[in-house]
Design a protein around this motif. Structure first.
Motif, PDB file in Angstrom:
ATOM      1  N   ALA A 233      -6.016  44.033   0.028  1.00 27.42           N
ATOM      2  CA  ALA A 233      -4.636  43.558  -0.091  1.00 27.42           C
ATOM      3  C   ALA A 233      -3.967  44.101  -1.340  1.00 27.42           C
ATOM      4  O   ALA A 233      -2.779  44.464  -1.318  1.00 27.42           O
ATOM      5  CB  ALA A 233      -4.626  42.026  -0.101  1.00 27.42           C
ATOM      6  N   GLU A 234      -4.706  44.193  -2.447  1.00 27.37           N
ATOM      7  CA  GLU A 234      -4.131  44.719  -3.680  1.00 27.37           C
ATOM      8  C   GLU A 234      -3.837  46.205  -3.573  1.00 27.37           C
ATOM      9  O   GLU A 234      -2.844  46.696  -4.117  1.00 27.37           O
ATOM     10  CB  GLU A 234      -5.073  44.443  -4.843  1.00 27.37           C
ATOM     11  N   ARG A 235      -4.683  46.919  -2.861  1.00 22.62           N
ATOM     12  CA  ARG A 235      -4.537  48.370  -2.776  1.00 22.62           C
ATOM     13  C   ARG A 235      -3.532  48.804  -1.712  1.00 22.62           C
ATOM     14  O   ARG A 235      -2.690  49.685  -1.952  1.00 22.62           O
ATOM     15  CB  ARG A 235      -5.908  48.992  -2.492  1.00 22.62           C
ATOM     16  N   PHE A 236      -3.593  48.194  -0.500  1.00 20.69           N
ATOM     17  CA  PHE A 236      -2.772  48.666   0.612  1.00 20.69           C
ATOM     18  C   PHE A 236      -1.718  47.653   1.058  1.00 20.69           C
ATOM     19  O   PHE A 236      -0.927  47.968   1.950  1.00 20.69           O
ATOM     20  CB  PHE A 236      -3.665  49.002   1.818  1.00 20.69           C
ATOM     21  N   GLY A 237      -1.695  46.479   0.471  1.00 22.46           N
ATOM     22  CA  GLY A 237      -0.750  45.462   0.903  1.00 22.46           C
ATOM     23  C   GLY A 237      -1.395  44.490   1.882  1.00 22.46           C
ATOM     24  O   GLY A 237      -2.335  44.827   2.605  1.00 22.46           O
ATOM     25  N   LYS A 238      -0.876  43.289   1.915  1.00 22.30           N
ATOM     26  CA  LYS A 238      -1.485  42.247   2.749  1.00 22.30           C
ATOM     27  C   LYS A 238      -1.406  42.582   4.231  1.00 22.30           C
ATOM     28  O   LYS A 238      -2.353  42.343   4.985  1.00 22.30           O
ATOM     29  CB  LYS A 238      -0.792  40.917   2.473  1.00 22.30           C
ATOM     30  N   MET A 240      -1.199  45.588   5.749  1.00 24.03           N
ATOM     31  CA  MET A 240      -2.108  46.670   6.105  1.00 24.03           C
ATOM     32  C   MET A 240      -3.564  46.229   5.984  1.00 24.03           C
ATOM     33  O   MET A 240      -4.430  46.675   6.743  1.00 24.03           O
ATOM     34  CB  MET A 240      -1.841  47.890   5.228  1.00 24.03           C
ATOM     35  N   ALA A 241      -3.883  45.364   5.018  1.00 25.12           N
ATOM     36  CA  ALA A 241      -5.258  44.905   4.834  1.00 25.12           C
ATOM     37  C   ALA A 241      -5.763  44.132   6.042  1.00 25.12           C
ATOM     38  O   ALA A 241      -6.974  44.124   6.324  1.00 25.12           O
ATOM     39  CB  ALA A 241      -5.362  44.040   3.580  1.00 25.12           C
ATOM     40  N   GLY A 289      -4.249  52.788  14.331  1.00 22.18           N
ATOM     41  CA  GLY A 289      -2.794  52.766  14.379  1.00 22.18           C
ATOM     42  C   GLY A 289      -2.136  53.703  13.391  1.00 22.18           C
ATOM     43  O   GLY A 289      -0.929  53.941  13.460  1.00 22.18           O
ATOM     44  N   GLY A 290      -2.877  54.241  12.475  1.00 21.31           N
ATOM     45  CA  GLY A 290      -2.338  55.154  11.475  1.00 21.31           C
ATOM     46  C   GLY A 290      -3.210  55.131  10.233  1.00 21.31           C
ATOM     47  O   GLY A 290      -4.154  54.339  10.117  1.00 21.31           O
ATOM     48  N   VAL A 291      -2.922  56.001   9.290  1.00 23.37           N
ATOM     49  CA  VAL A 291      -3.675  56.023   8.046  1.00 23.37           C
ATOM     50  C   VAL A 291      -3.231  54.847   7.177  1.00 23.37           C
ATOM     51  O   VAL A 291      -2.084  54.387   7.251  1.00 23.37           O
ATOM     52  CB  VAL A 291      -3.477  57.360   7.296  1.00 23.37           C
ATOM     53  N   LEU A 292      -4.146  54.360   6.359  1.00 24.21           N
ATOM     54  CA  LEU A 292      -3.807  53.258   5.470  1.00 24.21           C
ATOM     55  C   LEU A 292      -2.874  53.708   4.356  1.00 24.21           C
ATOM     56  O   LEU A 292      -2.019  52.946   3.901  1.00 24.21           O
ATOM     57  CB  LEU A 292      -5.084  52.655   4.872  1.00 24.21           C
ATOM     58  N   ASP A 293      -3.025  54.948   3.910  1.00 21.42           N
ATOM     59  CA  ASP A 293      -2.177  55.490   2.847  1.00 21.42           C
ATOM     60  C   ASP A 293      -2.363  56.995   2.826  1.00 21.42           C
ATOM     61  O   ASP A 293      -3.382  57.525   3.306  1.00 21.42           O
ATOM     62  CB  ASP A 293      -2.554  54.885   1.493  1.00 21.42           C
ATOM     63  N   LYS A 294      -1.402  57.696   2.277  1.00 21.50           N
ATOM     64  CA  LYS A 294      -1.519  59.138   2.095  1.00 21.50           C
ATOM     65  C   LYS A 294      -0.724  59.542   0.871  1.00 21.50           C
ATOM     66  O   LYS A 294       0.315  58.955   0.557  1.00 21.50           O
ATOM     67  CB  LYS A 294      -1.047  59.909   3.326  1.00 21.50           C
ATOM     68  N   ARG A 295      -1.226  60.535   0.153  1.00 17.63           N
ATOM     69  CA  ARG A 295      -0.584  61.035  -1.075  1.00 17.63           C
ATOM     70  C   ARG A 295      -0.617  62.561  -1.071  1.00 17.63           C
ATOM     71  O   ARG A 295      -1.556  63.168  -0.548  1.00 17.63           O
ATOM     72  CB  ARG A 295      -1.335  60.549  -2.321  1.00 17.63           C
ATOM     73  N   GLU A 296       0.353  63.139  -1.711  1.00 21.00           N
ATOM     74  CA  GLU A 296       0.391  64.590  -1.845  1.00 21.00           C
ATOM     75  C   GLU A 296      -0.153  64.979  -3.214  1.00 21.00           C
ATOM     76  O   GLU A 296       0.436  64.641  -4.242  1.00 21.00           O
ATOM     77  CB  GLU A 296       1.814  65.120  -1.679  1.00 21.00           C
ATOM     78  N   ASP A 297      -1.278  65.680  -3.212  1.00 20.58           N
ATOM     79  CA  ASP A 297      -1.926  66.181  -4.432  1.00 20.58           C
ATOM     80  C   ASP A 297      -1.882  65.135  -5.550  1.00 20.58           C
ATOM     81  O   ASP A 297      -1.178  65.306  -6.555  1.00 20.58           O
ATOM     82  CB  ASP A 297      -1.256  67.469  -4.888  1.00 20.58           C
ATOM     83  N   PRO A 298      -2.625  64.048  -5.431  1.00 16.41           N
ATOM     84  CA  PRO A 298      -2.485  62.927  -6.373  1.00 16.41           C
ATOM     85  C   PRO A 298      -2.726  63.282  -7.830  1.00 16.41           C
ATOM     86  O   PRO A 298      -2.060  62.739  -8.712  1.00 16.41           O
ATOM     87  CB  PRO A 298      -3.531  61.920  -5.866  1.00 16.41           C
ATOM     88  N   LEU A 299      -3.674  64.182  -8.118  1.00 14.58           N
ATOM     89  CA  LEU A 299      -4.030  64.461  -9.510  1.00 14.58           C
ATOM     90  C   LEU A 299      -3.594  65.840  -9.981  1.00 14.58           C
ATOM     91  O   LEU A 299      -3.612  66.104 -11.187  1.00 14.58           O
ATOM     92  CB  LEU A 299      -5.543  64.314  -9.702  1.00 14.58           C
ATOM     93  N   GLY A 300      -3.229  66.732  -9.064  1.00  9.64           N
ATOM     94  CA  GLY A 300      -2.801  68.063  -9.474  1.00  9.64           C
ATOM     95  C   GLY A 300      -3.902  68.884 -10.116  1.00  9.64           C
ATOM     96  O   GLY A 300      -3.645  69.664 -11.041  1.00  9.64           O
ATOM     97  N   LEU A 301      -5.135  68.735  -9.649  1.00  8.95           N
ATOM     98  CA  LEU A 301      -6.266  69.466 -10.222  1.00  8.95           C
ATOM     99  C   LEU A 301      -6.267  70.911  -9.748  1.00  8.95           C
ATOM    100  O   LEU A 301      -5.771  71.229  -8.658  1.00  8.95           O
ATOM    101  CB  LEU A 301      -7.581  68.784  -9.839  1.00  8.95           C
ATOM    102  N   THR A 302      -6.859  71.771 -10.553  1.00 12.43           N
ATOM    103  CA  THR A 302      -6.877  73.198 -10.223  1.00 12.43           C
ATOM    104  C   THR A 302      -7.593  73.451  -8.900  1.00 12.43           C
ATOM    105  O   THR A 302      -7.116  74.202  -8.052  1.00 12.43           O
ATOM    106  CB  THR A 302      -7.568  73.987 -11.351  1.00 12.43           C
ATOM    107  N   ASN A 303      -8.754  72.834  -8.709  1.00 10.41           N
ATOM    108  CA  ASN A 303      -9.521  72.999  -7.473  1.00 10.41           C
ATOM    109  C   ASN A 303      -9.304  71.853  -6.495  1.00 10.41           C
ATOM    110  O   ASN A 303     -10.066  71.723  -5.528  1.00 10.41           O
ATOM    111  CB  ASN A 303     -11.006  73.132  -7.801  1.00 10.41           C
TER     112      ASN A 303
END
Length: 706
Positions: A233-238, A240-241, A289-303
């Protein structure tokens, strides 16, 4: 809190694709997982066939703990201490910004490794590496947020700017697990106040990749995370949890309350990082029903990947799935267990057991009954006993000597199997601490060198793994940590660009007041400590270098020292050699630099090159630079002239001069006296001639004249 993902066809297709990828990866890993389970149970000496996996203490079949012995021997041999980060300028040239940036990054890494138990994570990876064959960590960036009032921000004059110093308004913060923190009530926003970077140990059954032949072909990596309802619930919302099914139930006692049982129940969430799309997804296999969450390049690491290449055991060119070391000598280990079990049964057979005729039961029982020692037992049928050969003729003993011979053969066979295992694993007798007193020191040294070849390869693999993990932490610190966080962690004193500009603006006013003889207004004079920092780079320059991937990789290199316990005698010899070389070089420099200051940089560079060979700290290089800079700045010493006369020698010369003068005076007086005596003698002779002349005139023929 995050809004839920809309349940559209695109989201369904996306989660279905990733669930298929996960299932394919798990099917590929199933044989290795089964083998790993067997190896882990064998290491813990568990028997799954009896008692649901309880340890086989008291189990009738005896085993030889060869796996536990080998792992316990290799663990301290390949990893004995936490690595120390070593960050320095790549080319070690004159680069003040790069030098301070290296120091900042090294201090921040050292604090992070100590604070968040990097050593404990690596030990867990080493155990996974030596048992199933794979160890892995996952690096996480954790910012800590606080809510700010927008009106207070306006009063403080704070603004949010992008990398080009353009006003872009408010930006989203990020919460734990890199989750974005959106605006709450109107007029409020959240800001990062402190940051952390941690390494999580990923269990060998929770790390997945696409099937590949080598690491370069890995397109995505994933880890399985077990989260409670509250964490979901803290990470994805009540809302979605609620879609995540609970798959792992509590193993607590029946007396536990329902709330306690529910708090320990978890659901499985897969965190997937896809390199081709530069996207990170959070997926649950029980929710399509879908992904719980998605992010675009969260940390911007070289690899892109937040984990280093795994610490793998034996691998071939056809797959990245490792083969555990135990598999290589499993047949010999099973044979060793069989021999150990057989030896145990033979040892149980080593008893004094015999048979006798039933008619002699009472008398024989009296003979072997306790308490009849040193007593004579009367036998009514003694004559019959004697005819039958006495006790020897009545009792037939089990042939224990034959059992002993078989037991000796089993021990010899087990020793040979042990030797075969040591040959396979490369654990020589020197590594295990055993030694043959009949061997020479040269022979033992050669055996130790050849026996440790494979161990050194393992040590290098582990050092590479630790270095890659630390480089990921360094990249996150460099690109995400704020100046305030770096100040708090490193305790390095530098000015910001604004502070330096402010001092530069007020310095002309201070100089003008000093020239006119007017007092400096109170509060206008800067702190002397800040004036000393004017020659140093600013925090803004350091941060600009750290956040530029290209410049940072060109100018800064991140390495680690050895993870193996150093040899104390070798360390002492190296230190003695180093100090001797330092003393010799400084003695030579002391005789040349004062008369030729331009040679100071040459001696400083020679000394630093020698110091780097011994991996000395950067502070020692700074001391070397400071010493030779002072020597170069000192005025040249003129060649020494004739030494000043000694006071005693001067007194002697004075006495000699006085003596010579006295002798001259005496000689002069003697000469004068001699002249006076000569004149007196002439006068006497003249008078004597006058007397004679007068006498002749009176008596021309004096008496006695010849």
């Amino acid at each position: 809190m995050l809004p839920t993902e809309p349940e559209n066809q695109e989201g369904v297709d996306l989660v279905t694709t990733w669930i298929d990828e996960i299932n394919l990866s798990e099917r590929e890993l199933q044989p290795w997982w089964k083998a790993g389970d067997i190896i882990v149970r064998r290491f813990k000496n568990e028997n799954r066939a009896r008692g649901g996996g309880r340890p086989s203490v008291g189990y009738e079949r005896r085993r030889f703990a060869i796996l536990w012995s080998n792992v316990s021997t290799l663990q301290p041999a390949i990893y004995a201490k936490q690595p120390k980060p070593m960050v320095d300028r790549r080319y070690r040239d004159e680069d003040p910004v790069g030098k301070i940036a290296s120091d900042v990054l090294e201090r921040a890494l050292g604090f992070s490794l100590d604070q968040y138990d990097f050593d404990g994570r690596v030990k867990l990876c080493v155990l996974d590496y030596l048992l199933p064959g794979r160890g892995q960590v996952w690096v996480r960036y954790i910012p800590h947020m606080k809510t700010l009032n927008a009106e207070q921000d306006y009063e403080l004059g704070e603004g949010v700017q992008d990398d080009d110093q353009n006003e872009v308004g408010e930006v989203e913060g990020r919460g734990p697990d890199d989750s974005p923190m959106h605006e709450g009530m109107e007029g409020e926003r959240e800001e990062v106040v402190y940051e952390e970077v941690q390494c999580d140990h990923v269990s060998w059954k929770d790390w997945l990749t696409n099937p590949a032949r080598e690491w370069a072909e890995v397109r995505w990596v994933a880890r399985r995370v077990y989260m409670t309802r509250a964490e979901l619930a803290e990470r994805f919302g009540k809302e979605m949890a609620k879609n995540v099914p609970i798959t792992t139930t509590s193993t607590g006692t029946d007396t536990a309350s329902d709330a306690q049982k529910q708090s320990s129940q978890t659901g499985e969430v897969y965190e997937i990082w896809d390199k081709p799309s530069k996207m990170a997804y959070w997926v649950c296999k029980g929710y399509t029903g879908g992904v719980l969450d998605k992010r675009e390049d969260p940390l911007g690491l070289t690899n892109f990947f937040p984990c280093p290449p795994p610490l793998n055991a034996t691998t071939a060119n056809d797959s990245t799935i490792p083969v555990a070391d135990y598999v290589q000598y499993q047949d010999q280990a099973d044979e060793l267990d069989e021999l150990t079990a057989r030896i145990g049964k033979l040892q149980d057979a080593l008893r004094m057991v015999g048979v006798y005729a039933g008619e002699a039961n009472r008398e024989l029982q009296l003979v072997f009954s306790p308490g009849n020692e040193n007593k004579l037992i009367p036998i009514d049928t003694f004559d019959l006993w004697k005819e039958k050969g006495g006790v020897r003729g009545l009792i037939e003993w089990v042939p224990v000597d034959m059992v002993i011979q078989v037991l000796k053969g089993c021990y010899e066979a087990r020793s040979q199997v042990l030797n075969d295992i040591y040959q396979i694993t490369g654990l020589s007798d020197i590594i295990r601490g055993e030694s043959n007193p009949n061997e020479t020191a040269t022979a033992q040294r050669l055996k130790g060198q050849w026996g440790s070849l494979r161990v050194r390869d393992r040590q290098r693999d582990l050092q590479r793994f630790c270095r890659d993990a630390i480089r990921l932490k360094a990249e996150i610190i460099a690109e995400h940590f704020s100046i305030d966080t770096l100040k708090a962690i490193t305790n390095i004193k530098l000015l910001t660009a604004a502070e330096k500009q402010q001092i530069e603006q007020i310095m002309p006013l201070i100089q003008q007041a000093q020239q006119s003889g007017m007092p400096i207004p109170p509060g206008l004079a800067p702190d002397p400590a800040m004036l000393e920092l004017m020659a140093q780079p600013t925090w803004d320059e350091v941060q600009a270098l750290l956040r530029n991937d290209a410049l940072r990789s060109f100018r800064i290199d991140v390495e680690t020292d050895s993870t193996v316990e150093p040899d104390e005698n070798a360390a002492k010899m190296a230190f003695t050699e180093f100090t001797g070389a330092i003393v010799g070089l400084m003695s030579a420099a002391a005789g040349i630099v004062p008369t030729a200051p331009y040679t100071a940089p040459l001696f400083a560079e020679i000394l630093k090159q020698g110091a780097r060979t011994f991996n000395v700290s950067r502070s020692m290089e700074d001391v070397i630079d400071k010493v030779f800079e002072q020597a170069e700045a000192a005025p040249p010493v003129q060649p020494p002239g004739p030494p000043p006369p000694d006071q005693t020698a001067l007194q002697v010369e004075q006495m000699k001069s006085q003596t010579a003068q006295m002798q001259a005076q005496i000689e002069q007086q003697r000469t004068q006296m001699e002249g006076q005596l000569g004149q007196a003698e002439l006068q006497l002779k003249g008078q004597e001639l006058q007397v004679k002349a007068a006498a002749i005139s009176r008596d021309p023929m004096p008496q006695g004249f010849a």
